[in-house]
Design a protein around this motif. Structure first.
Motif, PDB file in Angstrom:
ATOM      1  N   LEU A   1       5.954  -6.273  14.665  1.00  0.00           N
ATOM      2  CA  LEU A   1       6.029  -4.911  14.011  1.00  0.00           C
ATOM      3  C   LEU A   1       6.626  -3.974  15.067  1.00  0.00           C
ATOM      4  CD1 LEU A   1       5.552  -3.702  11.289  1.00  0.00           C
ATOM      5  CD2 LEU A   1       3.203  -3.089  12.234  1.00  0.00           C
TER       6      LEU A   1
ATOM      7  N   LEU B   1       7.332  -8.995   6.636  1.00  0.00           N
ATOM      8  CA  LEU B   1       6.857  -7.758   7.424  1.00  0.00           C
ATOM      9  C   LEU B   1       7.677  -6.837   7.332  1.00  0.00           C
ATOM     10  CD1 LEU B   1       4.697  -8.547   9.914  1.00  0.00           C
ATOM     11  CD2 LEU B   1       6.670  -7.815  11.128  1.00  0.00           C
TER      12      LEU B   1
ATOM     13  N   TRP C   1       6.186  -3.036   5.683  1.00  0.00           N
ATOM     14  CA  TRP C   1       6.288  -1.623   6.281  1.00  0.00           C
ATOM     15  C   TRP C   1       6.797  -0.722   5.437  1.00  0.00           C
ATOM     16  CZ3 TRP C   1       4.030   0.606  10.288  1.00  0.00           C
ATOM     17  CH2 TRP C   1       4.506   1.691  10.836  1.00  0.00           C
TER      18      TRP C   1
ATOM     19  N   ASN D   1      -0.705  -1.995   6.649  1.00  0.00           N
ATOM     20  CA  ASN D   1      -1.006  -1.490   8.214  1.00  0.00           C
ATOM     21  C   ASN D   1      -1.710  -0.393   8.388  1.00  0.00           C
ATOM     22  OD1 ASN D   1       1.137  -3.795   9.124  1.00  0.00           O
ATOM     23  ND2 ASN D   1       2.251  -2.526   7.584  1.00  0.00           N
TER      24      ASN D   1
END
Ligand SMILES: [Zn+2]
Length: 343
Positions: free
Chosen positions: A221, A259, A263, A280
Motif C-alpha cells: 500500500l 488493493l 484505496w 483501510n
C-alpha cells in the motif's frame, strides 16, 4: 464439530444429508477465494470418515489424518505449476486418469474415498470430459467435491451432475466477532483485520496468526501511495516492474489491482462521509488528506479505470499495456490540499 464458521446454510444441509443418509455423489462448492471452501471440503471428508459418534469430531485418528493431509482415502487435486500469460495451465487429462484409477479402488483405511478438486475451473476440456464420465457412473463410497469461485467457467454438464452449495462472504461485524471470540484476537486488531479480509475468514485468521501478511500489505500500500504521488516516470517504471514480476502469475496482478481498488473506494467513502465502511481504517489520516485534494468525479472515474483494467486483463489483454494505461489515468491530487494538510 464443523470448523467452518459463518456458513450455516451449507453446513446444516450437509449435516442433514449425513444424518438421513442422503449424500450426493458429487458436490460443487462455489464461493470467492479464502471464503472457506477447502475447510468445508476437508470437514465433509472428516465427517464421512470420522470414528466418533458426533461427526466430524476433529480429534479421532481419522479426522487428524485428514486435517494433516495424510489420510490415504482423501485426495486433493489442484493446479500444478503457475499460470503463465501465454499458456494458461490446466488440470490435465493425465491427472484425471490417475484419479479415475483411484476411484475404482475400495477405501484403504476409511469409510469413503473423497476426491477434492480445488480450482475446478482449471480443468482442461479433455479432463472435464473424462471427469464427466466418472460423475455419470457413480461408484458407492466415493464422494467428489469440486471447488470453484466461478461455476460459469465449468462445463454445464459437470455442474448439473453436482449438488451445488454456495459459500458466502462474512460481514465485517461477523468476522470481527469471530476473531475475538474464537481466536482471542485483541479488539483493535480484530477490527482492522475484519475490514482488510473482505469477508474471508481464512485470510483474517491467517493474518491474525502471522503478522507478515499485514506487514506485506502495508508495504504494498505504501508503494501504491508513492505512485499516486509520483511523477509519470515513476508510474511507468512501476507498471513495467509489475508486468515483469507478475507476467507469470495474473492472480497476483488481480490481487494488486484489488488493493488499488480498495484505496480508491475508501477515498470515495471518505469524500461522501461514509466512514463506517472504510477498509483501510488504519490509514484514515492519509485517506482524508488525499480525498481533500480530489474531486468526487476524479475518484469515481479512476475507480472505473481500475475496474476496466481488471476486465481487460481477464480478456487476455497485454499486461504491460493495461497497466501503463491505468498509470496514465491516475488523477492529479491537488497540491493545495496537500500543502494545507502538511501544515
Ligand atoms: Zn473424527
Amino acid at each position: 464439530m464443523w470448523q467452518v464458521i459463518g456458513q450455516t446454510k451449507a453446513v446444516s444441509l450437509l449435516q442433514r444429508s449425513l444424518e438421513t443418509g442422503s449424500l450426493a455423489h458429487a458436490y460443487l462448492f462455489v464461493g470467492p477465494a479464502h471464503v472457506g471452501k477447502m475447510t468445508l471440503a476437508l470437514n465433509l471428508a472428516q465427517a464421512l470418515n470420522c470414528e466418533a459418534a458426533e461427526q466430524p469430531c476433529g480429534v479421532c485418528p481419522s479426522c487428524l489424518k485428514i486435517a494433516s493431509g495424510k489420510h490415504a482415502d482423501v485426495q486433493v487435486m489442484a493446479l500444478s505449476g503457475e499460470t503463465s500469460e501465454e499458456n494458461r495451465a490446466k488440470i490435465s487429462v493425465e491427472q484425471i486418469e490417475q484419479l479415475q484409477h483411484s476411484v475404482s479402488l475400495p477405501p484403504f483405511e476409511g469409510k469413503y474415498r473423497v476426491f477434492i478438486i480445488d480450482g475446478a475451473e482449471f480443468l482442461s476440456i479433455g479432463a472435464a470430459n473424462r471427469l464427466l464420465k466418472t460423475l455419470e457412473e457413480p461408484v458407492g463410497k466415493v464422494v467428489f467435491i469440486l471447488l470453484t469461485p466461478d461455476e460459469k467457467l465449468l462445463l454445464p454438464t459437470i455442474v448439473s451432475r453436482c449438488q451445488r452449495l454456495e459459500l458466502f462472504l462474512m460481514s465485517p461485524i461477523q468476522l470481527e466477532a469471530a476473531l475475538k471470540t474464537k481466536w482471542g484476537v485483541e479488539p483493535e486488531k480484530a477490527k482492522l483485520l475484519s475490514r482488510l479480509a473482505h469477508g474471508c475468514l481464512g485470510w483474517a485468521v491467517s493474518s491474525a496468526r502471522d503478522d507478515s501478511l499485514v506487514v506485506q500489505r502495508a508495504e504494498t500500500l505504501d508503494k501504491v501511495l508513492d505512485i499516486i504521488n509520483g511523477d509519470s516516470e515513476e508510474r511507468f517504471a512501476y507498471a513495467s516492474q509489475m508486468a515483469t514480476q507478475f507476467g507469470q502469475n495474473r492472480g497476483q496482478v488481480y490481487a494488486r489491482l484489488d488493493l488499488w481498488l480498495d484505496w480508491w473506494r475508501d477515498l470515495l467513502l471518505v469524500k461522501t462521509g461514509s466512514l463506517d465502511s472504510i477498509t483501510n481504517i488504519d490509514r484514515l489520516d492519509t485517506l482524508s488528506e488525499m480525498a481533500a485534494g480530489l474531486s468526487l468525479g476524479q475518484i469515481r472515474s479512476f475507480i472505473q479505470s481500475i475496474r476496466s483494467a481488471g476486465e481487460q486483463l481477464r480478456q487476455n489483454a497485454s499486461l504491460r499495456f493495461v497497466l501503463e494505461v491505468l498509470m496514465l489515468d491516475i488523477p492529479e491530487v491537488s497540491k493545495h490540499a496537500q500543502v494545507k494538510s502538511a501544515v
